[in-house]
Design an enzyme around this catalytic site. Structure first.
Site, PDB file in Angstrom:
ATOM      1  CB  ALA A  63      -0.860  -0.017   1.257  1.00  0.00           C
ATOM      2  N   GLY A 102       0.411  -5.138   0.586  1.00  0.00           N
ATOM      3  CA  GLY A 102      -0.714  -5.069  -0.341  1.00  0.00           C
ATOM      4  C   GLY A 102      -0.358  -5.595  -1.724  1.00  0.00           C
ATOM      5  CD  GLU A 105      -2.791  -7.741   2.093  1.00  0.00           C
ATOM      6  OE1 GLU A 105      -2.451  -6.542   1.943  1.00  0.00           O
ATOM      7  OE2 GLU A 105      -3.557  -8.129   2.987  1.00  0.00           O
ATOM      8  CD  GLU A 125       1.009  -5.985   5.045  1.00  0.00           C
ATOM      9  OE1 GLU A 125       1.830  -6.890   5.337  1.00  0.00           O
ATOM     10  OE2 GLU A 125       0.348  -5.983   3.993  1.00  0.00           O
TER      11      GLU A 125
END
Ligand code: 3HC
Length: 697
Positions: A63, A102, A105, A125
Site C-alpha cells: 500500500a 498489499g 495481497e 505490515e
C-alpha cells in the site's frame, strides 16, 4: 487510461502493467488504474487470460504508506483485489523484485503466480504496526498452511521465490531477465491448457489440515517473549485465527476491523515515522545528492580490540578487504581470534557457511606496520578515548596514507576538529562512530568536522549503506548526538537513585517503556570503570565533579559484567542482572554520608526525568545545528540505543506526548532540581509558544 497503469493486448494475453516508480506502491491512482485496466481486459474479447506485471525494479511493494492517516479514497484495495479474484478470465501475476504487503495481497487475489527466481515475497505490515489488511491474513494460510503464514505475518520477514514455491505461495519460479516475457509465456500456457480461474478464497485443504493444532496458543505465548510490548503482532494472530473460525467473507470483515485498530494505534504512527525517518537520514540537508563519492576498495583499521574487530567484520561481511593494525603481536592475535570466534558462532547458528567464515577471515589482513596503510582508501582509528594518543595516530596516518584517503576516528565523544588538527589534511578527516557490538548495531553516527569535505561526508554516508548500517550525519560536539543525550539521561538516573529510587526501579521503568536494557544494566555492560576513569580525569583537570556512589563501586572492583558484579551481580556465564542488597546498602551509606534524605520516587517521575532531560538536550542539539532535523535524533536513538521504534524516537515521542506538557515538566524540574540540564531549551519554548511540534521543523 491512467498514466500509472496501462492495458495492452499481446496475442491472446491482456497485459496490465503498473508503472509507478520507485516501488509501484498502491496509491489511489494505481488502485483506480488497476480497476480500469481490469475492466478493459474483461471486455476485450481477444484476451483469453490477463497478466499483471510491473515495470521498474519491483512488483508492487505494498500500500502507499504516504496515504496512511489521510482519508481513504475509493476504490479501497480490498475491493480492487476482490475484482481481480472474481475475474471471469484467469489472471496471472508475474512477480519480480519484492512483492510485499498489499502487493503480495494483490498477487494472492490473482489466480496464478509466477515469480522470477530472484524475487522475494512478504507481508511486512507488522513492521509498520499493522497487519495485512487486504485479505492477506485470510488467503496466505489457505496457500501456505498456518505455521508459515503466522511466521511470515508476525515477523514481516521476506521469503525467497523458491521458498514461496515450496509453500505454495507462488506456483512457479523462472530464471531470466525479463519478467514481462516470463509472465507472458506463463499466461500463454494457462490459455493453451485451459486453466480455470482458481480462487484462493475457495481453497480449504490446508485450513482443514491445521484445524485442531494448538499453533495459535503457541504463537501467542511466543510473542509474549519476543514482542511483549507490541500491539500489532497479537492482532495478526487474531486475524489469521479468524481464517479458521469464520467463513472467508466474515474472516475478511474481522481482518478489516483488526487492521483499523492497528491503523489507529500510536504504535503504527511511531513505526511509520521511523520508516520514513530511516530513509530521511540519508538525504542530508545542504549536501547535494550529486556529490561525488570517493572509491573505497580497501580499508585500514587501527585497534583490534572489541570495537576495531567488530568494525573490521562489517567490511569483510560485504567483501571489502581490511588491514587490521595493532601495536603488539599478542593483541593482534587476540583480536583475530575473537573475530574468528564470532564468525564461527554465526556459522553454528546456520547464518553463514563455514566456507564463508574462511572467506571473511581471509579478507582481514593483520599488520603491525603503519606503512601497510599506504594504499588503503579509508582508515578507521578505533583505539581508546585518549586525545593525546589519537592525535599521535592521526599525525602518523598523515605521513603514510595516500592523498585522498579518508581518515576517520571511531571516537564516541572527542572533538573531531582537534583530532583533524594533527594532520595537514583536515578536509579528509571525519568521525565514524560505530555502536557496540559494532558488527551488530545498525547505527553509524558520522561526524562532520569544521573542515570535512563534502565528498568525504557523502562517501561515509554511502558507505554506511554499503555495510548495511543506517548512517546519520551529525555535527561535532562533546558526545555528538547520541552520547550527549545519553550522558544527560545517565546523570539523571544517578540523581534519581541519590533521591531514593533503586537502580532496578529505574531500569524497570526504562525497559517497561520499551528499551531493551535499563541505564544501569547498560553501565554494567560498558564497565563501571569507564565512567569512573572519565570522572577522575575531569576531577584531575580541576572540574567540580561531585562524588558518586558509582565511584565507590569502581573502587571496590565492582566493574560490571566483566567482574560478575557492578550495579547488579551476575551468575557465572550469565548476563542477567540480579539486584544486589550489598549495592542497596552501599547506596544507603552514600546517601547518609552526603546527608541526602531519600524519599519514595514514583515510576512516573523516573520516566519523566529520564526522558524529558533527553528531549531538552535534543532540542539544544537541534538549536546548535549538531543534528539537522529531529528525525536524525530519532534514528540515532532507535538504532544506536534501542529506543523503541514503535514510539518513533525521542523527538517524535515528545510530539506525541505534547510539547506543552513536556515543557511544563522541564520547567517544574528546573525549579525543583536546578541545573543546566533542566534549563529549558529556547527552541522548545518557541515551539510551544507557536503551538508547533518538532515534526513541523
Ligand atoms: N509506500 C510509499 N512509499 C514507499 C513504499 C510504500 N509502500 N515503500 C517504499 N517507498 C518509498 C521509500 O520511502 C523511498 O522513498 P524515497 O526515495 O523518497 O526515500 C523509495 O520508495 C525507495 O524505498 P527504499 O529506499 O526503501 O528502497 P529499497 O530498494 O531499499 O527497498 C523496499 C525497497 C523493500 C520495497 C522497501 O522500501 C520496503 O520495505 N518498503 C515497505 C514495504 C511495506 O512495508 N509494504 C507494506 C505496506 S502496508 C500495506 O501494504 C497494507 C496493506 O496490507 C493493506
Amino acid at each position: 487510461m491512467s498514466e500509472v497503469v496501462s492495458y495492452a493486448r499481446e496475442g491472446q494475453v491482456g497485459v496490465i502493467t503498473v508503472n509507478y516508480p520507485p516501488v509501484n506502491a498502491l496509491s489511489h491512482a494505481v488502485r483506480s488504474g488497476l480497476l480500469d485496466a481490469l475492466r478493459q481486459g474483461q471486455t476485450d474479447d481477444e484476451a483469453k487470460a490477463l497478466l499483471l506485471v510491473c515495470k521498474g525494479r519491483t512488483f508492487v511493494a505494498g500500500a502507499d504508506i504516504r496515504e496512511f492517516g489521510k482519508p481513504m479514497q475509493e476504490p479501497g484495495l480490498p475491493s480492487v483485489i476482490d475484482a481481480f479474484e472474481n475475474s471471469q478470465k484467469p489472471v496471472i501475476a508475474a512477480l519480480h523484485g519484492t512483492a510485499l504487503g498489499g502487493g503480495l495481497e494483490l498477487a494472492l487475489g490473482c489466480h496464478y503466480r509466477v515469480a522470477l527466481s530472484t524475487a522475494q515475497v512478504g507481508l511486512p505490515e507488522v513492521k509498520l504496526g499493522l497487519l495485512p489488511g487486504a485479505g492477506g491474513t485470510q488467503r496466505l494460510p489457505r496457500l501456505s498452511g498456518t505455521q508459515k503464514a503466522l511466521e511470515m505475518i508476525t515477523t514481516g520477514n521476506f521469503v525467497s521465490a523458491d521458498e514461496a514455491r515450496e509453500y505454495g505461495i507462488v506456483d512457479a519460479t523462472e530464471e531470466g531477465s525479463s519478467i514481462a516475457t516470463i509472465g507472458r509465456a506463463y499466461a500463454e500456457k494457462a490459455i493453451n491448457e485451459s486453466w480455470p480461474t482458481r480462487r484462493v478464497r475457495d481453497l480449504t485443504d490446508k485450513l482443514e489440515a491445521d484445524k485442531n493444532s494448538g499453533v495459535f496458543d503457541e504463537f501467542r505465548a511466543n510473542l509474549q517473549k519476543r514482542a511483549r510490548n507490541l500491539f500489532s503482532p497479537f492482532k495478526c494472530v487474531d486475524a489469521v485465527e479468524a481464517a479458521f473460525k469464520l467463513s472467508f467473507e466474515d474472516g475478511l470483515q474481522r481482518e478489516r476491523e483488526l487492521f483499523m485498530e492497528c491503523m489507529e494505534s500510536p504504535q503504527r504512527a511511531g513505526l511509520v515515522h521511523a520508516f520514513f525517518a530511516e530513509r530521511g537520514v540519508s538525504k542530508v540537508p545542504g549536501l547535494s545528492p550529486d556529490t561525488p563519492i570517493r572509491d573505497i576498495n580497501r580499508v585500514g583499521i587501527i585497534g583490534a580490540g572489541t570495537m576495531g574487530g567488530g568494525i573490521a567484520m562489517n567490511f569483510a561481511n560485504v567483501g571489502i578487504p581490511v588491514r587490521l593494525l595493532e601495536a603488539k603481536q599478542d593483541a593482534l592475535d587476540r583480536g583475530l581470534a575473537v573475530i574468528r570466534r564470532n564468525y564461527e558462532n554465526t556459522a553454528k547458528k546456520g547464518r553463514i557457511t563455514t566456507a564463508q567464515v574462511e572467506e571473511r577471515m581471509a579478507l582481514i589482513e593483520p599488520t603491525l606496520n603503519y606503512s601497510d596503510l599506504g594504499d588503503v582508501d579509508l582508515v578507521i582509528e578505533a583505539v581508546f578515548e585518549d586525545m593525546g594518543i589519537k592525535k599521535q595516530i592521526f599525525g602518523q596516518l598523515d605521513k603514510v596514507c595516500k592523498p585522498g584517503a579518508i581518515l576517520a576516528s571511531n571516537t564516541s565523544t572527542l572533538d573531531i576538529d582537534e583530532i583533524a588538527s594533527a594532520t595537514q589534511r583536515p578536509q579528509d578527516v571525519v568521525g565514524m562512530h560505530f555502536f557496540s557490538p559494532a558488527n551488530v548495531m545498525k547505527l553509524l553516527e558520522n561526524v562532520r568536522g569544521e573542515k570535512t569535505a563534502d565528498d568525504v561526508k557523502a562517501t561515509v554516508m554511502a558507505l554506511a549503506k554499503r555495510i548495511k548500517k543506517v548512517g546519520v550525519l551529525v555535527g561535532n560536539c562533546y558526545g555528538f548526538v547520541g552520547n550527549r543525550m545519553l550522558h544527560r539521561r545517565g546523570a539523571e538516573a544517578m540523581e534519581l537513585v541519590n533521591d531514593g529510587a533503586t537502580p532496578q526501579q529505574v531500569d524497570k521503568v526504562l525497559t517497561d517503556f520499551g528499551f531493551p536494557m535499563g541505564q544501569f544494566a547498560m553501565s554494567d555492560l560498558a564497565g563501571i570503570d569507564v565512567g569512573y576513569r572519565i570522572r577522575q580525569e575531569r576531577r584531575k583537570a580541576g572540574e567540580d565533579i561531585p562524588p558518586s556512589w558509582a565511584d565507590k563501586l569502581a573502587e571496590q572492583g565492582r566493574l560490571g559484567q566483566k567482574t560478575q558484579a557492578g550495579i547488579y551481580r551476575y551468575e557465572e556465564g550469565s548476563r542477567k542482572p540480579i539486584p544486589d542488597p550489598e549495592v542497596d546498602a552501599l547506596i544507603n551509606a552514600f546517601r547518609q554520608e552526603q546527608g541526602i534524605a531519600s524519599r519514595e520516587i514514583s515510576d512516573q517521575e523516573i520516566l519523566e526525568r529520564c526522558l524529558y532531560v533527553m528531549i531538552n538536550e535534543g532540542a539544544k542539539i537541534l538549536e546548535g545545528g549538531v543534528a539537522a532535523r529531529p528525525l536524525d535524533i530519532d534514528i540515532t536513538w532507535i538504532y544506536g540505543y534501542g529506543f523503541p521504534a514503535y514510539r518513533g524516537g525521542p523527538m517524535f515521542w515528545a510530539d506525541q506526548e505534547g510539547l506543552d506538557k513536556v515543557l511544563a515538566g522541564i520547567r517544574q524540574f528546573h525549579e525543583r532540581l536546578g541545573g543546566e540540564q533542566w534549563q529549558p531549551a529556547a527552541l522548545l519554548e518557541r515551539l510551544v509558544k507557536e503551538g508547533k511540534r518538532f515534526g513541523d521543523l
